[in-house]
Motif scaffolding. Structure first.
Motif, PDB file in Angstrom:
ATOM      1  N   ASN A 164      61.850  48.066  46.429  1.00  0.00           N
ATOM      2  CA  ASN A 164      61.796  49.515  46.223  1.00  0.00           C
ATOM      3  C   ASN A 164      60.868  50.217  47.208  1.00  0.00           C
ATOM      4  O   ASN A 164      60.483  51.357  46.987  1.00  0.00           O
ATOM      5  CB  ASN A 164      61.361  49.834  44.782  1.00  0.00           C
ATOM      6  CG  ASN A 164      59.941  49.362  44.480  1.00  0.00           C
ATOM      7  OD1 ASN A 164      59.221  48.891  45.359  1.00  0.00           O
ATOM      8  ND2 ASN A 164      59.541  49.484  43.223  1.00  0.00           N
ATOM      9  N   ASP A 165      60.524  49.550  48.294  1.00  0.00           N
ATOM     10  CA  ASP A 165      59.632  50.130  49.288  1.00  0.00           C
ATOM     11  C   ASP A 165      60.368  51.211  50.082  1.00  0.00           C
ATOM     12  O   ASP A 165      61.489  50.976  50.555  1.00  0.00           O
ATOM     13  CB  ASP A 165      59.138  49.032  50.236  1.00  0.00           C
ATOM     14  CG  ASP A 165      58.618  47.838  49.467  1.00  0.00           C
ATOM     15  OD1 ASP A 165      57.416  47.777  49.204  1.00  0.00           O
ATOM     16  OD2 ASP A 165      59.453  46.966  49.107  1.00  0.00           O
ATOM     17  N   ALA A 169      64.162  50.937  52.654  1.00  0.00           N
ATOM     18  CA  ALA A 169      65.473  51.465  52.284  1.00  0.00           C
ATOM     19  C   ALA A 169      66.126  52.258  53.406  1.00  0.00           C
ATOM     20  O   ALA A 169      67.277  52.659  53.281  1.00  0.00           O
ATOM     21  CB  ALA A 169      65.349  52.345  51.044  1.00  0.00           C
ATOM     22  N   ASN A 260      58.495  45.388  47.272  1.00  0.00           N
ATOM     23  CA  ASN A 260      58.755  45.855  45.909  1.00  0.00           C
ATOM     24  C   ASN A 260      57.502  46.388  45.219  1.00  0.00           C
ATOM     25  O   ASN A 260      57.367  46.290  43.999  1.00  0.00           O
ATOM     26  CB  ASN A 260      59.380  44.738  45.066  1.00  0.00           C
ATOM     27  CG  ASN A 260      60.305  45.282  43.992  1.00  0.00           C
ATOM     28  OD1 ASN A 260      61.001  46.276  44.204  1.00  0.00           O
ATOM     29  ND2 ASN A 260      60.309  44.645  42.838  1.00  0.00           N
ATOM     30  N   GLY A 262      56.692  49.631  45.899  1.00  0.00           N
ATOM     31  CA  GLY A 262      56.912  51.066  45.949  1.00  0.00           C
ATOM     32  C   GLY A 262      56.167  51.768  47.068  1.00  0.00           C
ATOM     33  O   GLY A 262      56.109  52.998  47.090  1.00  0.00           O
TER      34      GLY A 262
END
Length: 672
Positions: A164-165, A169, A260, A262
């Motif tokens: 989820n970085d 993405a 992951n 964030g």
């Protein structure tokens, strides 16, 4: 691999030197080793290194902290000093520590001094202490803030990704902040199968790593970090993180920026552990002595059982000087780490000269066969114009505008370019391989990386005839190859390796259950086997009513898969009473069941590619629409006739390898 070292370092190096594997200047190298150019300038050296005979093994040190040396250290020191050599240091090595650094007498070169020392009683081997230089990034880093613009946020929301970085993405290389290099090397696809998550450690032999960075803190082994320039634990409070432009911090981010969380980026290994090992002094130089001390520390830790998960060393240093080919101590350490401890050494392959032109002469240690030498690619997959190339390079990976962690503050990021940032991508791929297959040897993992590499298409800087690179890194492909090779009957060069490995990793195929470990590479698929393959991927362990066909034995292994296939309409059987158990599947039947399973609207398929195949008239009327659809979607590509043409061959029986390929094609096309 917690395998104790049972050979003395000195004995190994002496044997290698005697066998001419590690040649002194003027002697022949082993045939596979990189050859120095005739006009290369003399190597830079900083004194000599001397190893005494009989130095006891690392295993003995790990076991009881003691051991016997064949020669008293004091005797060797005395012999060196009597010959006019100035002993400056006794290095921390194995029990007994009979390893010395010394300076040559006035008027004598280091090479001459090493030759002289090698003839003294009690000396196993002696050589110059070669100087190595950082393979610097070729551009100044562009420091970035942590924010994302609205367009990038929209892309982030649209991309499914295990991490989820925010920067991970962004796959477009034209976005201001992106990690195109993850996608170019198929890391997101690899992560669907395996993430390292602390299972494997990489030693980043480099400048100091800024461990307080938000995207490194959780993955850096601070308590185990080592400063080889002082041969002691790393002092993070006093470390100079700006040496070599913060090189170590940026390399660590590429290989293992925290995934992951964030924040920021996701490193290629997906949370592998990073062991910082400082090998550069404050002037940005390293040497055989520093790197030797680094390897000695790692060997002691491995032999003691404290670093059992260490499987990768990442190096971004080198020299083009011809004499450095004789650095038997460094080359021997790399070989020993590979052979006795299962640790692979990944090396940056070189960034050309100061004018931006690539070099083709050997770079050491990268171009030794014991190492994996990495060249750089651009964002569009072409060769970076400045990246070195020669027959001794091994693999290529993105190395231009790599967004990564930077020292100085906890949320500093920047773009870096150079083979130093290609190498940690390859290190990350090896970490995933060793996580998925802990028993794999360095040779097996290396061969999988090479075999799965994708061809590099570059008309401007075409190096296909002059570079040893096997192609562009494909992390997912390497996993698939190594998985396929677990089957005892899978040839390493078989066309289906990647597809079979992919299908096996997905749980679609499992090989025979007879204990042979075989897959049945060329065996044909029966209809019930095909039903079970579909069920394994699509069935989600769902149960279904018993199939009405009388030949489906509900007590057999295939019953659940056939019941599901019939209930969902994926397979209808020959009739209401006959499923066709034991009958071999044809290519046209395979096209129909894939169309049924995916609920495809076969009537809207474009027949152009179908009509370009030979043998289309042989297609059965009931299968023609499904065949046109399968060919149009790229699921079925025809049989190679060996003359540049392909045939539909609709009635040909499907092998297990072909069925794995058909399902892989359908999954990757988004059909299944």
């Amino acid at each position: 691999m917690n395998k104790e070292l049972r050979r003395p370092i000195s004995a190994l190096l002496a044997a290698l030197l005697a066998a001419s594997l590690l040649a002194v200047p003027g002697t022949a190298l082993a045939e596979e080793a990189a050859q120095p150019t005739a006009d290369a300038p003399a190597a830079d050296t900083d004194g000599i290194l001397v190893i005494a005979e009989g130095t006891s093994s690392v295993a003995a040190l790990a076991a009881d902290g003691g051991g016997e040396t064949g020669v008293e250290a004091a005797e060797v020191r005395e012999a060196l000093e009597d010959a006019g050599l100035q002993v400056t240091e006794q290095l921390s090595d194995e029990a007994g520590g009979a390893v010395f650094a010394a300076n040559a007498p006035a008027g004598m070169s280091d090479e001459e001094a090493a030759r002289m020392a090698g003839e003294l009683p009690g000396v196993a081997c002696a050589q110059p202490n070669y100087v190595y230089y950082a393979i610097d990034d070729i551009s100044q880093p562009d420091l970035l803030s942590a924010g994302l613009d609205e367009g990038e946020v929209a892309v982030l929301a649209a991309l499914p990704l295990r991490a989820n970085d925010p920067y991970a993405a962004i796959s477009s290389p034209t976005a201001s902040r992106n990690q195109y290099w993850l996608y170019a090397s198929a890391f997101p696809e690899a992560w669907e199968f395996v993430t390292t998550d602390g299972a494997v450690t990489v030693a980043v032999m480099d400048s100091a790593v800024y461990s307080d960075h938000e995207d490194l803190r959780a993955n850096v082994l601070r308590d185990e970090a080592w400063d080889a320039t002082d041969d002691g634990p790393m002092d993070f409070d006093t470390a100079n993180y700006t040496v070599n432009s913060g090189h170590g911090t940026s390399v660590a981010g590429v290989v293992s920026g925290v995934a992951n969380n964030g924040r920021g980026i996701a490193g290629a290994s997906f949370n592998g552990q990073v062991l910082p090992v400082r090998v550069f002094n404050n002037e940005g130089q390293s040497s055989t002595k520093f790197i030797y001390q680094a390897f000695m520390h790692l060997m002691r830790e491995k032999a003691s059982g404290r670093l059992t998960d260490l499987r990768v060393v990442n190096l971004s240093l080198g020299t083009y000087k011809a004499e450095a080919v004789a650095d038997g101590i460094l080359r021997g350490c790399i070989a020993l780490m590979r052979d006795d401890f299962g640790v692979v050494t990944i090396c940056a392959g070189g960034n050309g000269d100061k004018a931006g032109r690539p070099r083709t002469d050997p770079l050491y240690p990268a171009d030794w066969p014991e190492c994996v030498a990495v060249t750089a690619l651009t964002a569009d997959g072409a060769n970076a114009s400045w990246s070195d190339y020669n027959p001794y390079k091994d693999i290529s990976a993105p190395g231009v505008s790599m967004l990564t962690t930077r020292p100085g503050s906890s949320n500093a990021y920047g773009t870096m370019s150079g083979t130093s940032f290609s190498a940690p991508l390859v290190s990350g791929a090896f970490m995933l391989l060793f996580t998925a297959f802990p028993e794999a040897s360095v040779g097996d993992a290396r061969d999988a990386v090479y075999a799965s590499a994708t061809p590099i298409s570059d008309s401007v800087n075409d190096r296909s005839e002059t570079s040893g690179s096997h192609g562009a890194l494909n992390a997912k492909g390497a996993l698939c190859y190594l998985k396929a090779w677990r089957f005892t009957d899978m040839p390493r060069n078989h066309w289906s390796c990647e597809s079979v490995g992919y299908a096996a990793l997905k749980g679609i195929v499992n090989g025979y259950a007879d204990g042979s470990g075989a897959f049945g590479v060329e065996a044909t698929v029966t209809r019930e086997q095909a039903a079970c393959m579909l069920y394994n991927y699509l069935g989600d362990d769902a149960s279904a009513p018993a199939a009405p066909q009388g030949d489906v034995d509900q007590g057999q292994w295939y019953a659940g898969g056939v019941n599901w296939a019939v209930a969902t309409g994926a397979m209808n059987g020959y009739s209401a009473s006959d499923f066709g158990v034991g009958h071999r599947l044809t290519r046209e039947q395979a096209a129909c069941i894939l169309a049924n399973a995916s609920h495809a609207d076969v009537d809207v398929a474009d027949p152009t590619k179908f009509n370009g195949l030979k043998g289309t008239a042989q297609a059965s009327d009931w299968a023609r629409a499904a065949l046109i659809w399968a060919v149009d979607e790229g699921i079925l590509n025809g049989v190679d006739n060996g003359d540049g043409t392909r045939s539909l061959a609709p009635g040909q029986y499907v092998t297990r390898s072909q069925m794995a390929a058909l399902m892989t094609n359908a999954i990757e096309a988004g059909i299944l």
